[in-house]
Design an enzyme around this catalytic site. Structure first.
Site, mmCIF file in Angstrom:
data_model
loop_
_atom_site.group_PDB
_atom_site.id
_atom_site.type_symbol
_atom_site.label_atom_id
_atom_site.label_comp_id
_atom_site.label_asym_id
_atom_site.label_seq_id
_atom_site.Cartn_x
_atom_site.Cartn_y
_atom_site.Cartn_z
ATOM 1 N N HIS A 179 4.784 0.498 6.359
ATOM 2 C CA HIS A 179 4.607 0.976 4.921
ATOM 3 C C HIS A 179 6.376 1.147 4.412
ATOM 4 O O HIS A 179 6.977 2.021 5.044
ATOM 5 C CB HIS A 179 4.094 1.964 4.343
ATOM 6 C CG HIS A 179 2.567 1.682 4.602
ATOM 7 N ND1 HIS A 179 1.519 2.633 4.603
ATOM 8 C CD2 HIS A 179 1.947 0.616 4.971
ATOM 9 C CE1 HIS A 179 0.311 2.326 4.941
ATOM 10 N NE2 HIS A 179 0.544 0.850 4.956
ATOM 11 N N LYS B 25 0.957 -1.193 -0.141
ATOM 12 C CA LYS B 25 -0.061 -0.006 0.181
ATOM 13 C C LYS B 25 0.762 1.162 -0.061
ATOM 14 O O LYS B 25 0.448 2.418 -0.501
ATOM 15 C CB LYS B 25 -0.862 0.054 1.123
ATOM 16 C CG LYS B 25 -2.046 -1.193 1.096
ATOM 17 C CD LYS B 25 -2.901 -1.056 2.391
ATOM 18 C CE LYS B 25 -2.147 -1.285 3.912
ATOM 19 N NZ LYS B 25 -1.736 -2.809 3.868
ATOM 20 N N GLN C 27 -2.724 -2.950 7.707
ATOM 21 C CA GLN C 27 -3.001 -4.349 7.751
ATOM 22 C C GLN C 27 -4.058 -4.439 6.322
ATOM 23 O O GLN C 27 -3.682 -3.870 5.605
ATOM 24 C CB GLN C 27 -3.740 -4.724 8.911
ATOM 25 C CG GLN C 27 -2.784 -4.872 10.125
ATOM 26 C CD GLN C 27 -2.822 -3.592 10.919
ATOM 27 O OE1 GLN C 27 -3.901 -2.910 11.021
ATOM 28 N NE2 GLN C 27 -1.636 -3.478 11.753
ATOM 29 N N LEU D 35 4.538 -7.763 -9.207
ATOM 30 C CA LEU D 35 4.416 -8.664 -10.212
ATOM 31 C C LEU D 35 5.719 -9.142 -10.870
ATOM 32 O O LEU D 35 5.839 -10.445 -11.022
ATOM 33 C CB LEU D 35 3.724 -8.028 -11.579
ATOM 34 C CG LEU D 35 3.472 -9.060 -12.728
ATOM 35 C CD1 LEU D 35 2.590 -10.048 -12.376
ATOM 36 C CD2 LEU D 35 2.876 -8.467 -13.913
ATOM 37 N N ARG E 22 8.055 -13.486 6.258
ATOM 38 C CA ARG E 22 6.466 -13.676 6.114
ATOM 39 C C ARG E 22 6.346 -15.060 5.398
ATOM 40 O O ARG E 22 7.067 -15.788 4.979
ATOM 41 C CB ARG E 22 5.949 -12.800 5.142
ATOM 42 C CG ARG E 22 5.994 -11.185 5.825
ATOM 43 C CD ARG E 22 5.726 -10.087 4.664
ATOM 44 N NE ARG E 22 5.579 -8.644 5.299
ATOM 45 C CZ ARG E 22 6.365 -7.868 4.504
ATOM 46 N NH1 ARG E 22 6.675 -7.966 3.357
ATOM 47 N NH2 ARG E 22 6.455 -6.635 5.247
#
Length: 417
Positions: free
Chosen positions: A42, A17, A221, A329, A302
């Protein structure tokens, strides 16, 4: 009257974001943060320089934008003061709601103690005190940012809180702060933050109703961590969906304009809880390495897996997304094949929706031939054919158009469709 546009994460957070808000913020007069705390991060790259933001809205990198921390945020004074040191001349550009709740050092101690006591049933929080801060808010025993303007009174209230809850704190081995140390800390917070504390609700109303300002709202989040609609109890403590921006800033649903949902071209999740498309093999490990998937706030690795179009369609409907911004991507470059989860198997049947029991679904994948050389592409036609097909299938299954594609961390390596 102007409308406020919304940027919302629609996976498990960490969707990218920051980059999109940073890029879009160049077109807005005001950027507002509506919920969450400094457990979110961020990461933004501009001209090779990395900025890590946790509480300050991503519009701070636009020198013309006003940045608002709304009432729905739980604010760590220590964290935001440290974060502010990255920037110069924030007075007049950064405003903090006097109704936002304080997240103080004892909240983190409570958070960590509760996780320890849960043992193998721990949720996997960041330990930053977010849950206890929101709990105090809902229990009507919390403290608001505006109270920092009277440190003596706030100090007394906090020490009374410790005295009233002493048996509980003794079990958790959380000690009450010494009055002198606590008062000195609160006075320091006041000295640093007083110029920024104001009634931000009135600011946002004026910007929309009278000044015709372009306003952008961002949260923290992602939708799948929403307290009501996420993978409960493995969720955060606030409303992460677009509707939460209303309560978190004091605006109404009629004030909302365009909603852009942010998704990675694959999926990640931090902490415990269901994650249907998680890849526990070499591909998942490679996604983490190529995507640099380590928490901005915690540094934790993660969990990684393939794009879950079923969960994305669910989240897109919840948020009323007008379009998706497909991030990272380029991380999929070099794989022999890539996958999209297009349905679930649940109780022996194929389903195309998110059930309450997400723990026991099995992903059904559509497989694509891999590609290379998407990194840095700025036009859709410059993407490899297989990558173009990948994007189109995501649009088809999620029933939401892809309006933005990010092909590197840099601000300008972005395809606008």
């Amino acid at each position: 009257m102007m409308k406020a546009d919304v940027i919302v994460g629609i996976q498990w957070g960490d969707e990218g974001k920051g980059k999109i808000v940073d890029k879009l913020a160049l077109e807005y007069d005001m950027v507002c943060r509506s919920q969450g705390g400094h457990n979110a991060g961020h990461t933004i790259w501009v001209d090779g320089v990395k900025y890590a933001l946790h509480l300050i809205p991503s519009g701070v990198l636009n020198p013309k934008a006003i940045n608002v921390v709304g009432n729905g945020v739980v604010l760590s004074p220590e964290s935001i003061i440290k974060e502010m040191e990255q920037f110069e001349n924030l007075e007049g550009r950064l405003f903090i709601s006097d109704k936002a709740h304080l997240n103080l050092s004892y909240h983190a101690l409570i958070d960590q103690a509760k996780e320890r006591l849960k043992g193998d049933k721990a949720i996997g929080t960041t330990g930053k005190g977010i849950g206890p801060s929101y709990s105090d808010k809902i229990n009507r025993i919390g403290h608001r940012v505006g109270e920092l303007l009277n440190p003596e009174a706030l100090c007394t209230k906090i020490l009374d809180y410790f005295e009233q809850n002493k048996p509980i704190f003794d079990v958790m081995d959380v000690k009450a702060p010494a009055r002198a140390e606590l008062l000195a800390e609160l006075n320091g917070f006041k000295e640093n933050l007083a110029p920024f504390i104001t009634d931000t609700t009135q600011m946002v109303w004026k910007a929309l109703d009278e000044e015709n300002k372009r306003v952008l709202l961002e949260g923290a989040q992602g939708t799948m961590l929403d307290i009501d609609h996420g993978t409960y109890p493995y969720v955060t403590s606030s409303s992460t969906v677009s509707a939460g921006a209303c309560t978190g800033l004091g605006i109404n649903p009629k004030d909302i304009g365009k909603v852009t949902g942010i998704v990675k071209a694959y999926c990640t999740r931090v902490g415990n809880g269901p994650f249907p498309s998680e890849d526990l093999g070499d591909d998942g490990k490679r996604l983490g390495e190529q995507g640099h998937e380590f928490g901005t706030t915690t540094g934790r690795a993660r969990r990684c897996g393939w794009f879950d179009a079923v969960a994305t369609r669910y989240a897109s409907r919840l948020n009323g997304c007008d379009e998706l911004a497909l991030m990272k991507l380029d991380v999929l470059d070099g794989f022999d094949e890539v996958k999209v989860c297009v349905a679930y198997e649940y109780n022996g049947k194929e389903i195309d929706y998110v059930p309450g029991d997400l723990e026991n679904v099995t992903p059904i994948y559509k497989t694509f031939t891999g590609w290379s050389n998407s990194v840095g592409a700025r036009k859709f036609e410059d993407l490899p054919a297989s990558a173009q097909e990948y994007v189109k299938v995501i649009e088809e299954v999620t029933k939401t158009k892809v309006g933005i594609i990010s092909t590197s961390p840099e601000r300008d390596d972005t395809i606008i469709l």
